[in-house]
Design an enzyme around this catalytic site. Structure first.
Site, short mmCIF file in Angstrom:
data_model
loop_
_atom_site.label_atom_id
_atom_site.label_comp_id
_atom_site.label_asym_id
_atom_site.label_seq_id
_atom_site.Cartn_x
_atom_site.Cartn_y
_atom_site.Cartn_z
N HIS A 102 41.13 -16.63 25.09
CA HIS A 102 41.17 -15.49 24.17
C HIS A 102 40.49 -15.87 22.86
O HIS A 102 40.66 -16.99 22.36
CB HIS A 102 42.62 -15.09 23.89
CG HIS A 102 43.11 -13.98 24.77
ND1 HIS A 102 44.20 -14.12 25.60
CD2 HIS A 102 42.67 -12.70 24.92
CE1 HIS A 102 44.40 -12.97 26.24
NE2 HIS A 102 43.49 -12.09 25.84
N CYS A 111 43.88 -8.57 30.37
CA CYS A 111 43.47 -9.97 30.46
C CYS A 111 44.42 -10.76 31.37
O CYS A 111 43.98 -11.50 32.26
CB CYS A 111 43.41 -10.61 29.08
SG CYS A 111 42.06 -9.96 28.07
N GLU A 144 44.13 -20.32 27.61
CA GLU A 144 45.44 -19.85 28.10
C GLU A 144 46.01 -20.82 29.14
O GLU A 144 45.28 -21.31 30.00
CB GLU A 144 45.30 -18.46 28.74
CG GLU A 144 44.88 -17.36 27.77
CD GLU A 144 45.97 -17.02 26.74
OE1 GLU A 144 47.14 -17.46 26.92
OE2 GLU A 144 45.64 -16.33 25.76
N1 PCA Z 1 41.46 -8.19 25.64
C1 PCA Z 1 42.53 -7.48 26.31
C2 PCA Z 1 41.88 -6.82 27.50
C3 PCA Z 1 40.42 -6.89 27.26
C4 PCA Z 1 40.24 -7.83 26.14
O1 PCA Z 1 39.17 -8.23 25.70
C5 PCA Z 1 43.75 -8.35 26.63
O2 PCA Z 1 44.00 -9.32 25.89
O3 PCA Z 1 44.47 -8.06 27.57
#
Ligand code: PCA
Length: 198
Positions: free
Chosen positions: A167, A145, A82
């Site tokens: 992610h 997240c 990210e």
């Molecule tokens: N993904 C979520 C919150 C926890 C996770 O593993 C997100 O992308 O916000």
């Protein structure tokens, strides 16, 4: 002897009706040492505010050089470092504590966004060099997240502690309705490569 660096690496608890979260499954399976880094692993709750507090509490004793949080992004087909976190909470499903904030800031009165402070382009290249789909992401969303990432970037702004977030896709067994999935082994390999590029 070369000084060992400390990497605090986190994965989330399952949420949204899933009973597994690939982020934690992959983090738990990583070796304890990768390159120059000693890994300190932490599973964090999928809850606004509480998740970030857990990371900050742990960091007090660990004193990490880098904090790298991993999260599940169902629907994505690539492993995605990210680039940015924004000062917005906007949930389309409740978190694991039942919170469903809409249009509220992560931290009231603070700046709108922060860029992450790890070498995201090199990390993405390292993932792709393994033959695993990897791409930069310019949105960590507006759920938990992003909440964790924004809070950490704010807390460590202009300090020596670097902050990153990756992610990862669903596992194949979570993917339904033609959604993409990536085997756990490949997620583990991708994270290892990204850490090597830190
Ligand atoms: N993904 C979520 C919150 C926890 C996770 O593993 C997100 O992308 O916000």
């Amino acid at each position: 002897m070369k000084q060992e660096k400390r990497l605090l690496i986190t994965g989330f608890e399952p949420f949204g009706g899933e009973n597994i979260n690939p982020s934690w499954e992959a983090v738990a399976a990583l070796p304890d040492i990768i390159g120059d880094y000693k890994l300190i692993k932490l599973q964090i709750p999928t809850e606004f505010d509480h998740a970030a507090c857990c990371v900050l509490d742990k960091a007090v004793s660990v004193i990490p050089d880098v904090i790298l949080c991993i999260g599940q992004a169902g629907g994505r087909s690539a492993v995605t470092p990210e680039a940015v976190a924004i000062n917005l909470r906007e949930a389309s499903i409740p978190d694991n504590a039942g919170n469903k904030p809409v249009n509220v800031p992560v931290i009231a009165g603070e700046r709108e966004a922060y860029f992450t402070t790890v070498p995201i382009r090199q990390m993405t290249e390292a993932i792709r060099a393994c033959g695993i789909p990897g791409s930069l992401s310019y949105s960590a969303g507006t759920f938990v997240c992003n909440d964790v990432l924004y809070t950490l970037l704010h807390h460590y702004y202009e300090t020596r502690t670097r902050i990153g977030f990756i992610h990862v896709p669903f596992l194949p067994e979570q993917a339904r309705n033609n959604e993409p999935g990536l085997p756990l082994e490949q997620i583990i390999q991708a994270l290892t490569a990204a850490i090597t590029a830190l």
